[in-house]
Design a protein around this motif. Structure first.
Motif, PDB file in Angstrom:
ATOM      1  N   VAL A 475       0.947  -1.274  -0.035  1.00  0.00           N
ATOM      2  CA  VAL A 475       0.138   0.117  -0.030  1.00  0.00           C
ATOM      3  C   VAL A 475       0.856   1.315  -0.031  1.00  0.00           C
ATOM      4  O   VAL A 475       1.948   1.201   0.820  1.00  0.00           O
ATOM      5  CB  VAL A 475      -0.953  -0.127   1.279  1.00  0.00           C
ATOM      6  N   LYS A 476       0.643   2.240  -0.966  1.00  0.00           N
ATOM      7  CA  LYS A 476       1.395   3.435  -0.942  1.00  0.00           C
ATOM      8  C   LYS A 476       1.315   4.176   0.494  1.00  0.00           C
ATOM      9  O   LYS A 476       0.440   4.240   1.100  1.00  0.00           O
ATOM     10  CB  LYS A 476       0.961   4.599  -2.034  1.00  0.00           C
ATOM     11  N   PRO A 477       2.633   4.496   1.009  1.00  0.00           N
ATOM     12  CA  PRO A 477       2.705   5.401   2.200  1.00  0.00           C
ATOM     13  C   PRO A 477       1.735   6.263   2.040  1.00  0.00           C
ATOM     14  O   PRO A 477       1.450   7.095   1.317  1.00  0.00           O
ATOM     15  CB  PRO A 477       4.021   5.751   2.093  1.00  0.00           C
ATOM     16  N   GLY A 478       0.781   6.453   3.388  1.00  0.00           N
ATOM     17  CA  GLY A 478      -0.130   7.614   3.585  1.00  0.00           C
ATOM     18  C   GLY A 478      -1.347   7.372   3.102  1.00  0.00           C
ATOM     19  O   GLY A 478      -2.302   8.174   3.094  1.00  0.00           O
ATOM     20  N   VAL A 479      -1.534   6.083   2.118  1.00  0.00           N
ATOM     21  CA  VAL A 479      -2.947   6.086   1.481  1.00  0.00           C
ATOM     22  C   VAL A 479      -3.987   5.306   2.543  1.00  0.00           C
ATOM     23  O   VAL A 479      -3.434   4.265   2.971  1.00  0.00           O
ATOM     24  CB  VAL A 479      -2.764   5.257   0.298  1.00  0.00           C
ATOM     25  N   ASP A 480      -4.967   5.950   2.571  1.00  0.00           N
ATOM     26  CA  ASP A 480      -6.087   5.107   3.445  1.00  0.00           C
ATOM     27  C   ASP A 480      -6.904   4.381   2.360  1.00  0.00           C
ATOM     28  O   ASP A 480      -7.489   5.193   1.589  1.00  0.00           O
ATOM     29  CB  ASP A 480      -7.066   6.322   4.328  1.00  0.00           C
ATOM     30  N   ILE A 481      -7.083   3.181   2.557  1.00  0.00           N
ATOM     31  CA  ILE A 481      -7.653   2.341   1.629  1.00  0.00           C
ATOM     32  C   ILE A 481      -9.073   2.466   1.609  1.00  0.00           C
ATOM     33  O   ILE A 481      -9.787   1.924   0.663  1.00  0.00           O
ATOM     34  CB  ILE A 481      -7.255   0.715   1.496  1.00  0.00           C
ATOM     35  N   MET A 482      -9.634   3.139   2.819  1.00  0.00           N
ATOM     36  CA  MET A 482     -11.046   3.278   2.980  1.00  0.00           C
ATOM     37  C   MET A 482     -11.613   4.357   2.061  1.00  0.00           C
ATOM     38  O   MET A 482     -12.697   4.561   1.626  1.00  0.00           O
ATOM     39  CB  MET A 482     -11.621   3.312   4.428  1.00  0.00           C
ATOM     40  N   THR A 483     -10.786   5.351   1.772  1.00  0.00           N
ATOM     41  CA  THR A 483     -11.154   6.778   1.176  1.00  0.00           C
ATOM     42  C   THR A 483     -10.413   6.858  -0.249  1.00  0.00           C
ATOM     43  O   THR A 483     -11.249   7.257  -1.167  1.00  0.00           O
ATOM     44  CB  THR A 483     -10.749   7.812   1.763  1.00  0.00           C
ATOM     45  N   THR A 484      -9.629   6.041  -0.290  1.00  0.00           N
ATOM     46  CA  THR A 484      -8.428   6.190  -1.824  1.00  0.00           C
ATOM     47  C   THR A 484      -9.141   4.610  -2.349  1.00  0.00           C
ATOM     48  O   THR A 484      -8.669   3.753  -2.034  1.00  0.00           O
ATOM     49  CB  THR A 484      -7.177   6.144  -1.767  1.00  0.00           C
TER      50      THR A 484
END
Ligand SMILES: *[C@@H]1O[C@H](CO)[C@@H](O)[C@H](O)[C@H]1NC(C)=O
Ligand SMILES: *[C@@H]1O[C@H](CO)[C@@H](O)[C@H](O)[C@H]1NC(C)=O
Ligand SMILES: *[C@@H]1O[C@H](CO)[C@@H](O)[C@H](O)[C@H]1NC(C)=O
Ligand SMILES: *[C@@H]1O[C@H](CO)[C@@H](O)[C@H](O)[C@H]1NC(C)=O
Ligand SMILES: *[C@@H]1O[C@H](CO)[C@@H](O)[C@H](O)[C@H]1NC(C)=O
Ligand SMILES: *[C@@H]1O[C@H](CO)[C@@H](O)[C@H](O)[C@H]1NC(C)=O
Ligand SMILES: *[C@@H]1O[C@H](CO)[C@@H](O)[C@H](O)[C@H]1NC(C)=O
Length: 656
Positions: A475-484
């Motif tokens: 997962v890309k650093p800083g990415v929130d998979i719930m919103t992105t």
């Protein structure tokens, strides 16, 4: 090729003391070099010559029939546009289609007899694919015009019998694939029994591999929030990333196969610790154990090296496919270990070198002459599960093309039977395991430390076109998979780099030709044929990828964060097992070899377009739009894959 021969001398000789040694035999016709290597693979040091009266278990792999048709036959049942899609073969059809013809068997036997190997000493496997006999070193050296030496591994101390080249009479050349033991190093490396806290590669598996440990973590530090999946991966993160729900049904005919090589073994209490935190209804559940060649889950000592891989694979596979079952193929005993070929023998009698299980003295090294498992070598003992994931790999460069082709063809046969075979693509980017590159343009020059440069070093079986090679993302650093919801991941650049590149052995399969050629056209890499085979005519890998970073795993009663394509392969395998479940419940057969469907439908994957896979003193390749030799077609989207696979063929397994 069997496991390491750790015992060459009086001990094994005593076991077959009835052998009568004979003198040198006359040379018939002229001999031609059959296989050759100019140096041992990295880490192996040539030691003293083998004693002349030591006994070697010789296997002659006979040329099989119809292998040239194998690719086409596999495409017939795996290409989504084929009218025979899904019409998988049964084991008997496969055995009869590929068995060597009788002329081949008779001719090789006749040569052995003329060379002084009495007919009754030579056994043929049920499939007729192999001739096997025990020979003294001096007999074998006369027969194959070679000298055997002991090779010792500089790190593990493991010993292996090998030669640098060997010959067969010219008229035998097209009848023999290869001979073992000879120039091959497909041997189990024993793990060192040390906790590995620095993240360097523990050595294990047929040629190493294993997840990488960055650090242990406290229980209180385990994340509970899906928005933190860029920092730690749990089963819930994976379900969100790849859009697959918890399993609902448990069709008794569906099980997910995980392969482990002893002494790597899971710890039962680690499974429970994991289940208590992540899958409470599974506390106390264990995988079905299919023990091959003495594989057992008992262990003397716990360590990250001994338990990390198995704990990771089973904790995730079992939780992700639940209530489906997981079958653990535990291969090899604690003393000798085992190789990929031992596993293949265990699930397919037609591949096996063993004569039906009735002659335990015939098929060394099982029973293990060094004192381990004393039963006969296992042969066709188990049915293969419909999805099989293996998180161990070798380097293509460490074996010979003949040896690799034969093993690769076995994966083709498994595909024909409707089995999806997954291998992790490696953890060193374009370098091989453990961070080794090939020296110089010739493919059999010595390998070198990858930090310093050298030619890219592809993995095997990753480069075999009949398996699905699985790379790693994060997962890309800083990415929130719930919103992105798009572009959540990139190629893994934390602790490990996704193995990828191009084979030096296997041609480009038609199913990926347009993807690979499109990549060369749109993203021409700034390298020459000095770095890798850039002819656009060889197999590219990996095929698909899945998350391989920051997995929360219970190991030896503690929690660890693990990294590697070792994690990616069981995760993809779990998703494929859930898809098989839905197909079975809809009255359809297994998905089998998935690559032709995958390349025909790139839209069911999340394309990964960031990150790279450095190695051999280069920045490796870039993840790009479309297929690339870092993350393949991308990561799976279960919802889309399911819809696609449910739309394909209804055929059941049938005889052909
Ligand atoms: C080949 O040999 C096997 C075993 O000896 C025999 O059963 C079979 O009939 C032979 N096949 C042909 C085509 O001669
Ligand atoms: C989760 O694991 C910890 C140990 O790290 C343990 O103390 C705790 O009881 C587990 N959770 C549950 C619900 O059992
Ligand atoms: C376990 O540890 C003991 C003591 O360190 C050692 O003698 C033994 O060889 C180890 N056993 C295995 C299977 O690694
Ligand atoms: C490889 O080379 C690098 C740079 O010289 C060195 O730091 C490293 O220890 C070497 N690794 C091995 C396994 O020799
Ligand atoms: C990867 O992308 C970078 C930046 O665009 C570029 O400089 C580099 O040449 C690319 N590498 C390869 C192997 O294509
Ligand atoms: C690359 O692969 C092609 C196709 O197999 C082969 O003809 C060629 O010799 C290889 N090139 C090198 C440099 O090995
Ligand atoms: C389970 O799978 C088999 C095929 O493997 C199928 O015949 C059967 O109908 C399935 N059972 C259920 C309950 O769906």
């Amino acid at each position: 090729m069997g496991p390491a021969l750790t015992m060459f001398t009086r001990h094994i000789f005593a076991l077959v003391g009835f052998l009568v040694l004979i003198g040198a035999s006359p040379i018939l016709g002229y001999n031609v070099v059959h296989e050759k290597r100019s140096s041992a693979p990295p880490g192996w040091l040539k030691r003293e010559p083998l004693e002349k009266d030591a006994v070697l278990p010789i296997s002659i792999a006979l040329t099989q029939r119809n292998l040239d048709k194998g690719y086409e036959w596999l495409m017939d049942v795996s290409d989504p546009t084929s009218s025979k899609y899904g019409r998988h073969w049964d084991a008997a059809s496969i055995s009869s289609a590929f068995a060597p013809c009788n002329d081949t068997v008779d001719a090789v036997r006749a040569w052995l007899i003329s060379a002084g190997i009495a007919s009754e000493r030579v056994k043929q496997s049920d499939s007729r694919g192999w001739l096997k006999f025990k020979a003294s070193v001096s007999e074998a050296e006369d027969l194959f015009k070679t000298r055997y030496h002991i090779y010792e591994h500089s790190e593990t101390g493991q010993q292996h019998a090998a030669c640098e080249e060997y010959s067969v009479p010219a008229h035998m050349k097209d009848k023999i694939d290869f001979v073992t033991p000879s120039v091959h190093f497909d041997v189990k490396l024993r793990a060192r029994d040390t906790d590995n806290l620095k993240g360097s590669a523990p050595k294990r598996g047929p040629s190493g591999g294993g997840p990488k440990l960055k650090n242990w973590i406290d229980y209180s530090d385990i994340i509970k929030e899906l928005r933190d999946c860029d920092k730690q991966i749990t089963t819930w993160c994976l379900r969100v990333l790849y859009e697959f729900p918890p399993g609902r049904t448990a069709n008794a005919t569906n099980s997910f196969g995980i392969v482990e090589y002893t002494p790597e073994v899971y710890v039962p209490s680690d499974l429970d610790l994991f289940f208590k935190n992540f899958s409470t209804s599974q506390v106390g559940e264990r995988p079905t154990l299919d023990s091959i060649d003495g594989g057992s889950i008992e262990q003397a000592n716990m360590s990250f090296t001994a338990n990390g891989e198995s704990d990771l694979d089973l904790e995730y596979a079992m939780s992700l496919v639940y209530p489906q079952k997981v079958t653990l193929y535990q291969v090899g005993d604690e003393v000798e270990g085992a190789s990929f070929n031992n596993f293949l023998d265990g699930i397919d009698a037609s591949y096996c070198t063993y004569e039906g299980g009735d002659d335990p003295t015939q098929d060394a090294p099982y029973p293990d002459p060094s004192g381990g498992y004393q039963g006969p070598k296992d042969c066709g003992k188990y049915e293969p599960t419909k999805v099989i994931s293996t998180s161990y790999s070798s380097n293509e460069h460490d074996l010979t093309p003949a040896y690799e082709n034969r093993q690769c063809n076995e994966y083709m046969k498994l595909g024909l039977m409707g089995v999806s075979v997954l291998y992790s693509s490696g953890d060193y980017g374009v370098a091989g395991n453990p961070n080794q590159c090939i020296n110089g343009a010739g493919s059999d020059a010595p390998s070198q430390n990858g930090t310093l440069g050298g030619r890219f070093n592809p993995s095997f079986p990753g480069s075999c076109p009949y398996i699905t090679s699985v790379g790693a993302t994060q997962v890309k650093p800083g990415v929130d998979i719930m919103t992105t919801k798009t572009q959540q991941e990139m190629a893994c650049e934390t602790v490990i780099y996704s193995g990828g590149g191009f084979s030096n052995v296997f041609p480009l399969p038609s199913y990926q030709a347009s993807a690979v050629k499109g990549w060369f056209k749109d993203h021409p890499p700034p390298y020459t044929s000095e770095q890798f085979n850039n002819s656009q005519e060889t197999r590219g890998f990996p095929d698909i990828s899945a998350n391989g970073a920051n997995y929360v795993v219970a190991v030896d009663g503690k929690w660890a964060l693990l990294y590697g394509t070792s994690a990616s392969s069981p995760t993809l395998g779990s998703i494929l097992t859930l898809i098989n479940e839905e197909r079975f419940n809809a009255g359809k057969g297994s998905i089998g070899f998935i690559n032709p469907v995958a390349y025909a439908h790139p839209e069911v994957f999340n394309d990964i377009t960031e990150g790279n896979n450095p190695g051999c003193a280069t920045s490796g390749f870039n993840a790009t739009t479309g297929w690339d030799p870092v993350t393949g077609l991308g990561t799976p989207n279960y919802r889309k894959l399911l819809e696609l696979f449910l739309s394909l063929a209804v055929f059941e397994i049938m005889n052909v």
